[in-house]
Design a protein around this motif. Structure first.
Motif, PDB file in Angstrom:
ATOM      1  N   GLY A  42     -26.356  11.558  -5.433  1.00 30.55           N
ATOM      2  CA  GLY A  42     -26.506  11.272  -4.443  1.00 30.55           C
ATOM      3  C   GLY A  42     -26.014  11.430  -2.866  1.00 30.55           C
ATOM      4  O   GLY A  42     -25.799  11.370  -2.387  1.00 30.55           O
ATOM      5  N   ASP A  61     -28.200   2.923  -9.464  1.00 31.13           N
ATOM      6  CA  ASP A  61     -28.166   2.412  -7.792  1.00 31.13           C
ATOM      7  C   ASP A  61     -28.373   1.293  -7.431  1.00 31.13           C
ATOM      8  O   ASP A  61     -28.560   0.358  -6.836  1.00 31.13           O
ATOM      9  CB  ASP A  61     -29.311   3.487  -6.912  1.00 31.13           C
ATOM     10  N   TYR A  77     -23.927   9.978 -10.970  1.00 26.87           N
ATOM     11  CA  TYR A  77     -24.473   9.611  -9.550  1.00 26.87           C
ATOM     12  C   TYR A  77     -23.763   9.654  -8.500  1.00 26.87           C
ATOM     13  O   TYR A  77     -24.555   9.879  -7.422  1.00 26.87           O
ATOM     14  CB  TYR A  77     -23.749   7.823 -10.066  1.00 26.87           C
TER      15      TYR A  77
END
Length: 266
Positions: A234, A204, A230
């Motif tokens: 998230g 990020d 990722y």
């Protein structure tokens, strides 16, 4: 006993008091790796970055103004975790302490060496995807302003984006393709661990710091499982809620920072 039940038992069995994260206000910084672990676990904690006057506690530790309690060595720098009588620092050290307590490593009963494997992955991410990006804007000395080392920073960034960044992303793609990764999107044993949270935060921050380079690497398709991790982290309910809330501090002049001259494709 389920992993959630084991985690709950560990949390209740010792030092049943809130965690206290002591870190700078105004930047996510290295404290963010610890916040994500606490948020994912739903742990009760106090964050000095969210408390009026919290900076005073940070400075008291740095200046050596805290009384010598004969049990904890003096602290060099934040992030700092205070839990009961324990006071420790260093991001990976704090995560090593929190991981088993928060259920963010496989249980020692079933996998007695899991903690060391997860820690290995977290340390590698912190080395190559956190510490090295920091050195991109401070390649000579942390005490100097970025403006005092811009030429050196430019050379550092060019090398990092072209060589080091793909090398580390490639390594984690290899981990995710390994049998040890297990089923699903995570790094080890098919379950979320604190190493996944560390890697998420690194990615990020890198997306903010090097948007063109990260977009190119994503588009190339050589790191598809890495970017799936990722996205998966998230979208976890507690992480998603935290990322969309007011407690999530914006990137600025901290660990991950954006400069137009850094925004190269590599």
């Amino acid at each position: 006993m389920s992993s959630q039940g084991a985690a709950a038992k560990r949390q209740r069995s010792h030092k049943d008091v809130p965690y206290n994260l002591i870190y700078w206000p105004g930047i996510p910084g290295r404290g963010e790796f610890i916040r994500l672990a606490l948020e994912e676990a739903g742990a009760e904690y106090v964050d000095t970055a969210q408390v009026e006057g919290g900076i005073d506690e940070v400075m008291a530790y740095i200046k050596g103004e805290k009384p010598d309690d004969k049990a904890n060595p003096p602290i060099f720098a934040p992030p700092i975790l205070k839990h009961g009588d324990l006071v420790i620092s260093q991001t990976p050290n704090i995560l090593l302490y929190l991981g088993p307590r928060l259920g963010l490593v496989p249980g020692a009963e079933d996998d007695p060496d899991a903690l060391y494997k997860v820690n290995e992955l977290a340390l590698t991410a912190l080395d190559g995807l956190s510490n090295e990006p920091h050195d991109c804007h401070h390649p000579i000395a942390s005490e100097l302003y970025y403006e005092d080392q811009k030429e050196e920073a430019k050379r550092k960034v060019e090398h990092y984006v072209k060589t080091r960044l793909p090398k580390f992303l490639g390594y984690f793609e290899r981990v995710l393709n390994s049998k040890a990764s297990g089923e699903g999107p995570y790094l080890y044993a098919g379950k979320l661990s604190y190493a996944d949270l560390v890697l998420f935060q690194c990615l990020d921050g890198l997306k903010f710091m090097f948007p063109k380079a990260m977009a190119k690497l994503d588009k190339e398709g050589k790191h598809s499982k890495l970017f799936e991790l990722y996205d998966a982290v998230g979208q976890r309910p507690k992480i998603k809620a935290y990322l969309g809330g007011s407690s999530r501090q914006k990137y600025s002049s901290g660990l991950y920072r954006y400069y137009e001259e850094f925004d190269i494709e590599g």
